[in-house]
Design a protein around this motif. Structure first.
Motif, PDB file in Angstrom:
ATOM      1  N   LEU A  80      15.282 -53.464   5.590  1.00 12.58           N
ATOM      2  CA  LEU A  80      15.421 -52.029   5.846  1.00 12.58           C
ATOM      3  C   LEU A  80      15.180 -51.213   4.587  1.00 12.58           C
ATOM      4  N   PHE A  81      15.405 -51.837   3.438  1.00 12.05           N
ATOM      5  CA  PHE A  81      15.172 -51.127   2.178  1.00 12.05           C
ATOM      6  C   PHE A  81      13.692 -50.763   1.997  1.00 12.05           C
ATOM      7  N   VAL A  82      12.808 -51.561   2.612  1.00 16.28           N
ATOM      8  CA  VAL A  82      11.369 -51.393   2.381  1.00 16.28           C
ATOM      9  C   VAL A  82      10.846 -50.041   2.891  1.00 16.28           C
ATOM     10  N   PRO A  83      11.028 -49.676   4.191  1.00 13.72           N
ATOM     11  CA  PRO A  83      10.506 -48.373   4.633  1.00 13.72           C
ATOM     12  C   PRO A  83      11.193 -47.198   3.945  1.00 13.72           C
ATOM     13  N   LEU A  84      12.490 -47.367   3.585  1.00 13.79           N
ATOM     14  CA  LEU A  84      13.172 -46.280   2.882  1.00 13.79           C
ATOM     15  C   LEU A  84      12.601 -46.103   1.478  1.00 13.79           C
ATOM     16  N   ALA A  85      12.348 -47.220   0.785  1.00 19.42           N
ATOM     17  CA  ALA A  85      11.742 -47.130  -0.542  1.00 19.42           C
ATOM     18  C   ALA A  85      10.331 -46.565  -0.459  1.00 19.42           C
ATOM     19  N   ALA A  86       9.565 -47.002   0.558  1.00 24.74           N
ATOM     20  CA  ALA A  86       8.204 -46.485   0.728  1.00 24.74           C
ATOM     21  C   ALA A  86       8.216 -44.986   0.997  1.00 24.74           C
ATOM     22  N   LEU A  87       9.208 -44.543   1.778  1.00 26.81           N
ATOM     23  CA  LEU A  87       9.328 -43.110   2.058  1.00 26.81           C
ATOM     24  C   LEU A  87       9.508 -42.316   0.771  1.00 26.81           C
TER      25      LEU A  87
END
Length: 440
Positions: A140-147
């Motif tokens: 879940l950290f991935v799309p938040l970091a990408a955002l």
């Protein structure tokens, strides 16, 4: 260090200890240092800080991975332990490549892909959601970091990838139960808490950091906007500035009644040849600053300065009553200010000559670079001629101005004289303002 001690002793001042830094200052400093690892000279401050934030998150997760590596090794699951160890190796290798290539885009994509895939593999190796304590939550950290790093549009790909991965793991979870890792129940629960806590804190820190940076950028933008607003108002009148900001095209309007004043410093050009540049500019600045104050006091609009000439107008850009009297009061105050300045500075040669006319004008903004609000028409030309043909120290006005002034002013006829571009013309001299009956 010795130099600091010698200086403080010689100056008689006790050395002061540096102010203690809080956790927030330490984190910001750490992010700034990490952002320099792969920074390029052309990178903006925002790009450096974004890079530093991902590097910091990657390093923290790599350090935290020691818990999983050691725990799974202790309980006899070396294959599962190898997966977070692999993330540590990928992170270290990525940092080395980043420092050598300065390609943060490669490091970013590698980290996001690794953070997405490895937690899913670790969950599969441990036997599903329950046995792995929901390890896929780290994805879940991935799309938040990408955002935060690449924006909404590009982060959608990572969000779809995470959701697809989550759905696939949920569908296959029953098949993993047969070889689920036999870990103590308390350990599984605490690892679940750790996973939730780790993902939450990592995402919160990153998003909080970018919210803070956005707030700082907004404050900086507001400061710049206010500064630009002040600069614009130094060039244009408030109503004209408002219209220009509103996207109005050509700004031009006719005013049926306005009063124009021109003032010129007598002998200033000759003395400028022998004055030091600093003294020349300082004297002009002092004079025109005082003139600006007078214009503000009377509610008049400064139009421009040209060399040692000063132009002001009343009744523009918005119509107002009493603009002739207001300009007359300012003219008398300007002459008095010059006399005061002569007495204070010893520049006894300094005199002002002023011309005033009233009537219709055309006003507007010209140019697209270094634009200016200006006036045109016979009234402007006549006011300029009144100034150029006036005697030093005089305030020469046209018959229209003399007729418009009431008994509050003393106006004397100068007779008929030849005015360049106007021919024979009757002119008047504004002598003084009559004292108010309550003052006599």
């Amino acid at each position: 260090m010795n130099g600091v001690v010698v200086w403080t002793v010689a100056s008689g001042r006790a050395p002061t200890a540096p102010a203690p830094r809080g956790p927030r200052e330490r984190v910001v400093e750490l992010v700034s240092r990490l952002s320099e690892l792969g920074a390029r000279p052309e990178d903006t401050r925002d790009e450096r800080l974004r890079a530093g934030t991902l590097i910091l998150a990657s390093v923290l997760i790599a350090v935290l991975s020691v818990v999983w590596v050691s725990t799974y090794l202790v309980f006899g699951y070396p294959r599962s332990a190898a997966i977070p160890a692999l993330y540590q190796l990928v992170t270290v290798a990525g940092l080395v490549v980043l420092t050598r290539t300065r390609r943060f885009d490669i490091f970013r994509r590698t980290q996001l892909l690794t953070m997405l895939v490895l937690p899913a593999l670790l969950q599969v190796s441990l036997g599903g959601f329950v046995a792995s304590s929901g390890m896929v939550l780290w994805g879940l950290f991935v799309p938040l970091a990408a955002l935060a790093l690449v924006g909404v549009r590009h982060s959608l790909v990572w969000l779809v990838a995470f959701l697809a991965e989550l759905a696939l793991l949920a569908a296959l979870d029953p098949f993993f139960l047969g070889y689920a890792a036999q870990l103590p129940r308390n350990l599984v629960v605490w690892f679940f808490v750790l996973n939730v806590l780790g993902v939450t804190l990592s995402a919160y820190v990153m998003l909080a950091y970018f919210v803070e940076q956005r707030a700082r950028a907004h404050r900086a933008l507001e400061v710049e906007r206010e500064r630009s607003e002040r600069l614009l108002l130094n060039v244009l009148p408030q109503p004209i500035a408002d219209r220009l900001k509103g996207g109005t095209g050509v700004i031009a309007e006719r005013h049926g009644s306005a009063t124009v004043l021109f003032a010129d410093l007598v002998g200033f050009t000759e003395h400028a040849l022998v004055m030091a540049p600093e003294a020349l500019v300082a004297l002009l600045d002092r004079i025109f600053t005082q003139f600006d104050r007078r214009a503000d006091e009377e509610g008049l609009e400064k139009i421009k300065t040209i060399g040692d000439a000063y132009m002001v107008a009343g009744g523009v850009p918005e119509p107002r009553s009493g603009h002739v009297a207001a300009v007359a009061r300012m003219a008398l105050a300007m002459r008095a200010d010059i006399a005061t300045l002569c007495a204070e500075t010893g520049e006894t040669w300094l005199q002002v000559r002023i011309g005033i006319d009233t009537g219709p004008v055309v006003a507007g903004v010209i140019g697209r670079r270094k634009f200016a609000y200006d006036l045109w028409g016979d009234t402007v030309n006549t006011a300029s001629r009144m100034q150029s043909s006036a005697l030093p120290g005089d305030i020469q006005v046209t018959p229209r101005v003399a007729a418009a002034l009431d008994d509050s002013f003393v106006v004397q006829s100068r007779g008929t004289s030849q005015v360049r571009g106007k021919g024979l013309m009757k002119t008047f001299v504004l002598v003084a303002a009559r004292p108010h009956p309550s003052e006599t």
